[in-house]
Design an enzyme around this catalytic site. Structure first.
Site, PDB file in Angstrom:
ATOM      1  CB  THR A 132      -1.249  -1.019  -3.238  1.00  0.00           C
ATOM      2  OG1 THR A 132      -0.140  -1.307  -3.902  1.00  0.00           O
ATOM      3  CG2 THR A 132      -1.497  -2.349  -2.421  1.00  0.00           C
ATOM      4  CG  ASP A 133       0.571  -0.216  -8.361  1.00  0.00           C
ATOM      5  OD1 ASP A 133       0.882  -0.592  -7.306  1.00  0.00           O
ATOM      6  OD2 ASP A 133       0.729   0.299  -9.280  1.00  0.00           O
ATOM      7  CD  GLU A 134       3.660  -2.010  -3.612  1.00  0.00           C
ATOM      8  OE1 GLU A 134       4.163  -2.917  -3.139  1.00  0.00           O
ATOM      9  OE2 GLU A 134       3.934  -0.856  -3.509  1.00  0.00           O
ATOM     10  CE1 TYR A 157       0.727  -2.081   1.815  1.00  0.00           C
ATOM     11  CE2 TYR A 157       1.866  -2.421  -0.065  1.00  0.00           C
ATOM     12  CZ  TYR A 157       1.073  -1.794   0.495  1.00  0.00           C
ATOM     13  OH  TYR A 157       0.161  -0.862   0.127  1.00  0.00           O
ATOM     14  CE  LYS A 161      -3.876  -1.990   1.130  1.00  0.00           C
ATOM     15  NZ  LYS A 161      -4.508  -1.350   2.177  1.00  0.00           N
TER      16      LYS A 161
END
Ligand code: NAD
Ligand code: TYD
Length: 351
Positions: A132-134, A157, A161
């Site tokens: 993810t970009d997060e 989260y 990741k």
């Protein structure tokens, strides 16, 4: 069958689109969908392909190393596309441990099994980790995340990741495992579990319930149609360079409040309501803890090196998505019954 590919998390939102695309596009691949079927996993997402001869399902938990090793022994996979994860930021704030187990330990179990299975010959093998970009953190008003942006995860989260991304790359550098990684922006589309902003809002508008907007609704996300993410995954799986990372994004930034106003307009039209009816349901609620302000992706590497571009304009994708949720009431009612109601009460009544 000329390739056997393991897709993890294939009963989830993005995974089901990837499984569908691979099963239909590559009849000579044997596709094994591994999923634990958590609250977010649903085999009803795959009824159109479940009887295809090149598709099989295995109900397994990636945290169970013995079961994962046995699965690799059984199928002798040529490739892995790893999507299984705990994926909802709010749940990670309430209960981080499951995210650590599935997203970190589960990923390492898959890496170990792949390494062991491919130790004598890594030629033509591929471990593709979907992220993810997060992991890049939060942007101010300017700038974009590139593949070189330093990691700065800020929720349990995104930290889980980020950790799994580092481990995948570490297995490449240390053990020469043939890997690729991609980091994508927010997806929207059919089969997304209605805890996430867009399907939750569609469900609430349909049921005349408040639309909960965290804080002032000024946070910005970049939205990509899920089928375009699946197309990018197909391209990267087949043409990506070993050891490389590719950012995937829609170049389509919206503040949450503008996005929800846009959705409200569409819903009023589809439901034959007076303009402005749905927007009356917008309710500002307590902000998410540590709420990242802005995510925005620079996907020029994927576009220039592999030739990927999104196939749909956002307006078109939203029309398709809303139509799908409105005509799949049974799916929506099934996934929102039972334990989801308990989650909803806990998450939203305390705000
Ligand atoms: P999802 O929550 O809809 O689906 C996750 C799937 O993984 C479910 O089917 C669930 O049953 C399965 N799963 C969870 N724990 C498992 C375990 N221990 N063992 C086996 N299976 C397990 O998630 P999604 O939105 O489809 O996201 C898929 C992947 O894409 C995730 O890795 C996520 O981090 C990443 N991603 C998501 C987005 C997004 O906008 N949704 C954006 C970028 C990247
Ligand atoms: P979400 O769909 O949970 O995705 P992510 O947190 O991974 O970006 O949330 C998208 C944005 O919408 C995020 O800024 C949080 C916000 N949001 C709300 O305002 N209300 C809600 O009920 C939810 C679930 C999210």
């Amino acid at each position: 069958m000329n390739k056997t590919i393991l897709i993890t998390g294939g009963a989830g939102f993005i995974g089901s689109h990837v499984v569908r695309l691979f099963v239909n596009k590559y009849p000579d691949y044997r596709i094994i969908n591994l999923d634990k079927l958590t609250y977010a996993g649903n085999l009803a997402n795959l009824t159109d392909i479940e009887n295809k001869p090149n598709y099989e399902f295995e109900k397994l938990d990636i945290v169970d190393a013995n079961a994962i090793n046995a699965l690799f022994e059984k199928y002798q996979f040529d490739g892995v596309i790893h999507l299984a994860a705990e994926s909802h930021v709010d749940r990670s704030i309430a209960n981080p441990m499951e995210f650590i187990m599935t997203n970190i330990v589960g990923t390492v179990n898959l890496l170990n099994a792949a390494r062991n299975s491919w130790k004598d010959n890594m030629e033509g093998k591929r471990f593709y980790h979907i992220s993810t970009d997060e992991v890049y953190g939060s942007l101010g008003e300017e700038g974009f995340f590139t593949e070189e942006t330093a990691y700065d995860p800020r929720s349990p989260y995104s930290a889980s990741k980020a950790s799994s991304d580092h481990l995948v790359r570490a297995y490449h550098h240390t053990y020469k495992l043939p890997i690729v990684v991609s980091n994508c922006s927010n997806n929207y589309g059919q089969f997304q579990f209605p805890e996430k902003l867009l399907p939750l809002s569609i469900y609430n508008i349909k049921n005349n319930k408040p639309i909960p907007i965290y804080g002032k609704g000024e946070n910005i996300r970049d939205w990509l149609y899920v089928v375009d993410h699946a197309r990018a995954i197909d391209m990267i799986y087949h043409q990506g360079v070993n050891g490389e990372t590719y950012n995937i994004g829609g170049n389509n930034e919206w503040t949450n409040i503008d996005l929800i106003h846009k959705l409200c307009e569409i819903m009023d039209r589809k439901l034959n309501h007076e303009p402005g009816t749905s927007a009356k349901l917008i309710t500002y609620v307590k902000d998410r803890a540590g709420h990242d302000l802005r995510y925005a992706i620079d996907s020029s590497k994927l576009q220039s090196e592999l030739g990927w571009t999104p196939s749909l304009q956002f307006e078109e994708g939203m029309e398709i998505t809303v139509d799908w949720y409105l005509s799949n009431e049974e799916w929506l009612n099934n996934v929102t019954s039972g334990t989801y109601q308990q989650y909803y009460e806990k998450q939203y009544t305390k705000r």
